[in-house]
Design an enzyme around this catalytic site. Structure first.
Site, PDB file in Angstrom:
ATOM      1  N   HIS A  87       0.816  -1.210   0.000  1.00  0.00           N
ATOM      2  CA  HIS A  87       0.000   0.000   0.000  1.00  0.00           C
ATOM      3  C   HIS A  87       0.853   1.265   0.000  1.00  0.00           C
ATOM      4  O   HIS A  87       0.401   2.316  -0.447  1.00  0.00           O
ATOM      5  CB  HIS A  87      -0.924   0.020   1.216  1.00  0.00           C
ATOM      6  CG  HIS A  87      -1.843  -1.162   1.283  1.00  0.00           C
ATOM      7  ND1 HIS A  87      -2.881  -1.362   0.408  1.00  0.00           N
ATOM      8  CD2 HIS A  87      -1.858  -2.217   2.145  1.00  0.00           C
ATOM      9  CE1 HIS A  87      -3.521  -2.482   0.719  1.00  0.00           C
ATOM     10  NE2 HIS A  87      -2.917  -3.019   1.765  1.00  0.00           N
ATOM     11  N   HIS A 114       2.300   9.020   0.627  1.00  0.00           N
ATOM     12  CA  HIS A 114       1.155   8.872  -0.273  1.00  0.00           C
ATOM     13  C   HIS A 114       1.440   9.701  -1.520  1.00  0.00           C
ATOM     14  O   HIS A 114       2.000  10.801  -1.422  1.00  0.00           O
ATOM     15  CB  HIS A 114      -0.134   9.336   0.401  1.00  0.00           C
ATOM     16  CG  HIS A 114      -0.499   8.545   1.623  1.00  0.00           C
ATOM     17  ND1 HIS A 114      -1.277   7.419   1.581  1.00  0.00           N
ATOM     18  CD2 HIS A 114      -0.170   8.733   2.932  1.00  0.00           C
ATOM     19  CE1 HIS A 114      -1.424   6.927   2.806  1.00  0.00           C
ATOM     20  NE2 HIS A 114      -0.761   7.713   3.648  1.00  0.00           N
ATOM     21  N   HIS A 139       3.464  11.092   6.212  1.00  0.00           N
ATOM     22  CA  HIS A 139       2.865  10.936   7.537  1.00  0.00           C
ATOM     23  C   HIS A 139       3.900  10.343   8.490  1.00  0.00           C
ATOM     24  O   HIS A 139       4.592   9.383   8.141  1.00  0.00           O
ATOM     25  CB  HIS A 139       1.649   9.999   7.485  1.00  0.00           C
ATOM     26  CG  HIS A 139       0.483  10.574   6.749  1.00  0.00           C
ATOM     27  ND1 HIS A 139      -0.558   9.808   6.281  1.00  0.00           N
ATOM     28  CD2 HIS A 139       0.189  11.854   6.410  1.00  0.00           C
ATOM     29  CE1 HIS A 139      -1.438  10.584   5.668  1.00  0.00           C
ATOM     30  NE2 HIS A 139      -1.008  11.829   5.737  1.00  0.00           N
ATOM     31  N   THR A 221      -6.118   6.701   7.927  1.00  0.00           N
ATOM     32  CA  THR A 221      -6.658   6.951   6.586  1.00  0.00           C
ATOM     33  C   THR A 221      -6.820   5.682   5.766  1.00  0.00           C
ATOM     34  O   THR A 221      -7.145   5.751   4.583  1.00  0.00           O
ATOM     35  CB  THR A 221      -5.757   7.937   5.819  1.00  0.00           C
ATOM     36  OG1 THR A 221      -4.461   7.345   5.632  1.00  0.00           O
ATOM     37  CG2 THR A 221      -5.628   9.255   6.570  1.00  0.00           C
ATOM     38  N   THR A 222      -6.593   4.539   6.387  1.00  0.00           N
ATOM     39  CA  THR A 222      -6.800   3.248   5.728  1.00  0.00           C
ATOM     40  C   THR A 222      -7.429   2.281   6.713  1.00  0.00           C
ATOM     41  O   THR A 222      -7.417   2.524   7.927  1.00  0.00           O
ATOM     42  CB  THR A 222      -5.463   2.666   5.236  1.00  0.00           C
ATOM     43  OG1 THR A 222      -4.551   2.590   6.334  1.00  0.00           O
ATOM     44  CG2 THR A 222      -4.849   3.510   4.138  1.00  0.00           C
TER      45      THR A 222
END
Length: 365
Positions: A87, A114, A139, A221-222
């Site tokens: 991811h 990201h 992050h 956020t996931t």
């Protein structure tokens, strides 16, 4: 750090949870963002992240003091672990790195990135400001080590996690700090690959101004989207080069090395979520304007000083010019009177002109 916490570090992907997953989630596809809440109920909660920060609707909070990274630059000799979890790219951090400036002490866990896809569509960051995305976002994840013994205990608690959000934009110059990560991405091209990289100054990845940021309560956020994060999104962006961003966007795969169909790891950002009446606080006021660097402040001070000197020179010139023409006028008047006056008056005028006291002419007469 105990065994449970170490297990969490190895299998917590970014702000992700894989150790206990029953369903393999993705950003798009069968288990994409719109389906997350079906498999992970908290993803449908009312305090989700990321969000769009509308600056005119933020509330100034003078209690928000500058954030203080503790030990970020004292990385020691132990290497960092860089990991492709399918991811994102995760850099595990030693727990003796911590974050001050919050109600509690938060110990570092990891950081990750990201990004978008390098295409014409603008995007890549998770958070947006006034509807505008950045090209990428960093992050840095911490857990509340003052109240909870480890990451696994903290991540489900409302005050359990603290995340720093750093928006990344592109420019012409290379950012050497980010090369400490980007230069090693080719060694973890496929999911589940891991490599040791030289330790480096983590604080060099952060903006210079750590005192101007937005604060709100949100979530991972996931999946599983636990609503346990105190977010601090910096107002100042960090810049990397276009070449650095392109490498980030095109070098990693979300698929494993043995998979027949290789899938590029791109667009790994979640869409912004509704605020649902949550307040977003700012550590600075709108009236304070944009942040100024020390160089800009120096330039402004020098400019003001030069302006004052220039103004003084102009005023002095104007005064001297006025005095000159006043003197010339009086001397002209005196000369005219010379030709039209008797001998005695002419002698008085001569004395006045010689003494250079034209404004006494009337008294002399």
């Amino acid at each position: 750090m105990d065994c449970v916490a170490l297990f969490m570090l190895l299998f917590l992907p970014g702000l992700h949870w894989t150790a206990a997953e029953e369903t393999s989630w993705t950003y798009t596809g069968m288990v994409g963002q719109s389906e997350w809440s079906e498999h992970y109920p908290e993803c449908g909660g009312t305090s989700q992240s990321p969000v769009d920060v509308v600056t005119t609707q933020t509330k100034y909070d003078p209690a928000l003091t500058p954030l203080t990274p503790l030990g970020y630059s004292q990385h020691g000799n132990q290497p960092f672990t860089l990991y492709n979890n399918g991811h994102t790219a995760v850099i595990e951090l030693p727990d003796w790195m911590s974050l001050g400036g919050l109600p509690w002490l938060f110990s570092a866990v990891q950081m990750h990135l990201h990004w978008g896809n390098g295409g014409p569509s603008y995007g890549g960051s998770e958070h947006t400001i006034n509807g505008q995305s950045a090209e990428a976002e960093l992050h840095v994840l911490h857990y509340n080590s003052e109240l909870y013994p480890n990451m696994s205990a903290a991540m489900t608690q409302r005050d359990g996690l603290a995340v720093l959000g750093i928006l990344i934009v592109t420019g012409e110059e290379t950012n050497p700090a980010f090369n400490n990560i980007i230069n090693y991405l080719s060694r973890i091209r496929h999911a589940n690959q891991k490599v040791f990289i030289p330790a480096f100054d983590v604080q060099s990845l952060l903006p210079e101004d750590l005192g101007r940021y937005y604060r709100y309560n949100g979530s991972l956020t996931t999946p599983p989207c636990y609503q346990s994060v105190i977010w601090s999104l910096f107002n100042e962006r960090v810049q990397i080069s276009k070449a650095q961003l392109l490498k980030m966007e095109t070098i990693l795969f979300s698929s494993k090395a043995g998979d027949p169909d290789r899938m590029l790891l791109q667009d790994n950002y979640r869409a912004t979520q509704p605020l649902n009446h949550r307040a977003v606080f700012a550590s600075f006021t709108a009236e304070s304007g944009k942040e100024l660097t020390s160089g800009e402040v120096t330039a402004i001070v020098i400019g003001i000083m030069c302006g004052c000197v220039g103004l003084a020179v102009i005023v002095r010139f104007i005064i001297k010019t006025i005095r000159f023409f006043t003197l010339l006028h009086h001397e002209t008047v005196a000369v005219n009177r010379w030709h039209s006056s008797p001998t005695r008056t002419r002698l008085a005028l001569i004395n006045c002109v010689v003494c250079n006291i034209p404004f006494w002419i009337e008294k002399c007469l």
